[in-house]
Write a protein that holds these residues in place. Structure first.
Motif, PDB file in Angstrom:
ATOM      1  N   GLN A 184       1.024   4.069  -2.875  1.00 15.87           N
ATOM      2  CA  GLN A 184       0.805   5.475  -2.562  1.00 15.87           C
ATOM      3  C   GLN A 184       1.963   6.340  -3.063  1.00 15.87           C
ATOM      4  OE1 GLN A 184      -1.912   6.799  -1.471  1.00 15.87           O
ATOM      5  NE2 GLN A 184      -1.089   8.892  -1.295  1.00 15.87           N
ATOM      6  N   ARG A 209       1.593   6.733  -6.782  1.00 15.97           N
ATOM      7  CA  ARG A 209       0.492   7.647  -7.140  1.00 15.97           C
ATOM      8  C   ARG A 209       0.936   9.102  -7.005  1.00 15.97           C
ATOM      9  NH1 ARG A 209      -2.526   4.148  -3.494  1.00 15.97           N
ATOM     10  NH2 ARG A 209      -3.643   2.549  -4.700  1.00 15.97           N
ATOM     11  N   GLU A 268       0.842  -1.203   0.000  1.00 13.18           N
ATOM     12  CA  GLU A 268       0.000   0.000   0.000  1.00 13.18           C
ATOM     13  C   GLU A 268       0.876   1.251   0.000  1.00 13.18           C
ATOM     14  OE1 GLU A 268      -3.017   0.594  -0.389  1.00 13.18           O
ATOM     15  OE2 GLU A 268      -4.220  -1.160   0.159  1.00 13.18           O
ATOM     16  N   GLN A 269       1.946   1.225   0.757  1.00 14.90           N
ATOM     17  CA  GLN A 269       2.869   2.363   0.781  1.00 14.90           C
ATOM     18  C   GLN A 269       3.544   2.557  -0.580  1.00 14.90           C
ATOM     19  OE1 GLN A 269       5.276   1.464   4.519  1.00 14.90           O
ATOM     20  NE2 GLN A 269       4.888   3.649   4.777  1.00 14.90           N
TER      21      GLN A 269
END
Length: 232
Positions: free
Chosen positions: A150, A153, A146-147
């Protein structure tokens, strides 16, 4: 003198001895049957307890087998193919959903767990201890991924805004390349390759244990069922 002799003669009469012996025999017979009844009742109680223990063991075994086999099948469906490939230090770029209580049957502390055959019980405990470690490693991998997403992104947004400000084109090919590069970079920074290797190692350790548990439970279950039929 005559009165004393008469009383002594009455105490030693056959009727007195017969009455005494009859009482003793009656007490012995009554005690014997009472003891026999108590012994039979105790044996019956033990037999019922053994039957109840066996039924609890069978129920526990089947519940644990269902939980173990189901959890392992789901895990292999989610990432079995990818984990079977050569590692090469590549990160596991995937998110595996993990529930808050993935092992409700084992965590409920089944009372018949201590009734399982010793070696089988050791395999069951071994599986759950390692499986909980596997879940913790998967959760760490999920968090790191997830990191990494992120980071990619944010990197993509910054480049897109800069390109728009400068009037430059930002084609899809460059978009995908930048995003994937950002994920790979952050995954490397977070050591996700090592995490993937830990998941792979635990999966390799657990595979034969799962097979051994399911096989032994099936064999034991059918054996117990056959014995129960023969005793009925």
């Amino acid at each position: 003198m005559k009165i004393w002799s008469k009383k002594r003669m009455n105490l030693g009469s056959p009727d007195a001895y017969i009455s005494l012996v009859s009482g003793l025999v009656g007490a012995f017979v009554g005690g014997f049957f009472t003891l026999k009844g108590a012994t039979n009742a105790h044996k019956l109680a033990l037999k019922k307890e053994e039957t109840a223990d066996r039924e609890r063991m069978i129920t526990t075994l089947m519940l644990l087998r269902t939980e173990i086999a189901g959890a392992w099948e789901l895990f292999m469906e989610e990432c079995g193919d990818e984990l079977s490939k050569p590692a090469g230090g590549a990160p596991f770029l995937n998110i595996l959903p993990v529930g808050k209580n993935p092992f409700p049957i084992f965590d409920s502390g089944p009372p018949a767990l201590n009734l399982l055959p010793r070696e089988l019980a050791k395999d069951v405990v071994h599986f759950y201890m390692r499986a909980k470690g596997l879940i913790a490693t998967i959760e760490m991998n999920n968090h790191d991924y997830e990191q990494a997403l992120q980071y990619a992104r944010v990197l993509l947004i910054n480049h897109a805004e800069r390109a728009q400000k400068d009037g430059e084109e930002f084609p899809d090919e460059k978009h995908d390349q930048l995003f994937n590069g950002g994920v790979d970079f952050m995954a490397g920074q977070l050591g996700m390759g090592d995490t993937a290797e830990a998941i792979r190692s635990l999966a390799q350790e657990l595979t034969p244990i799962v097979k051994r548990i399911t096989t032994e439970v099936d064999e034991l279950f059918f054996s117990l069922s056959d014995n129960q039929k023969r005793t009925n």
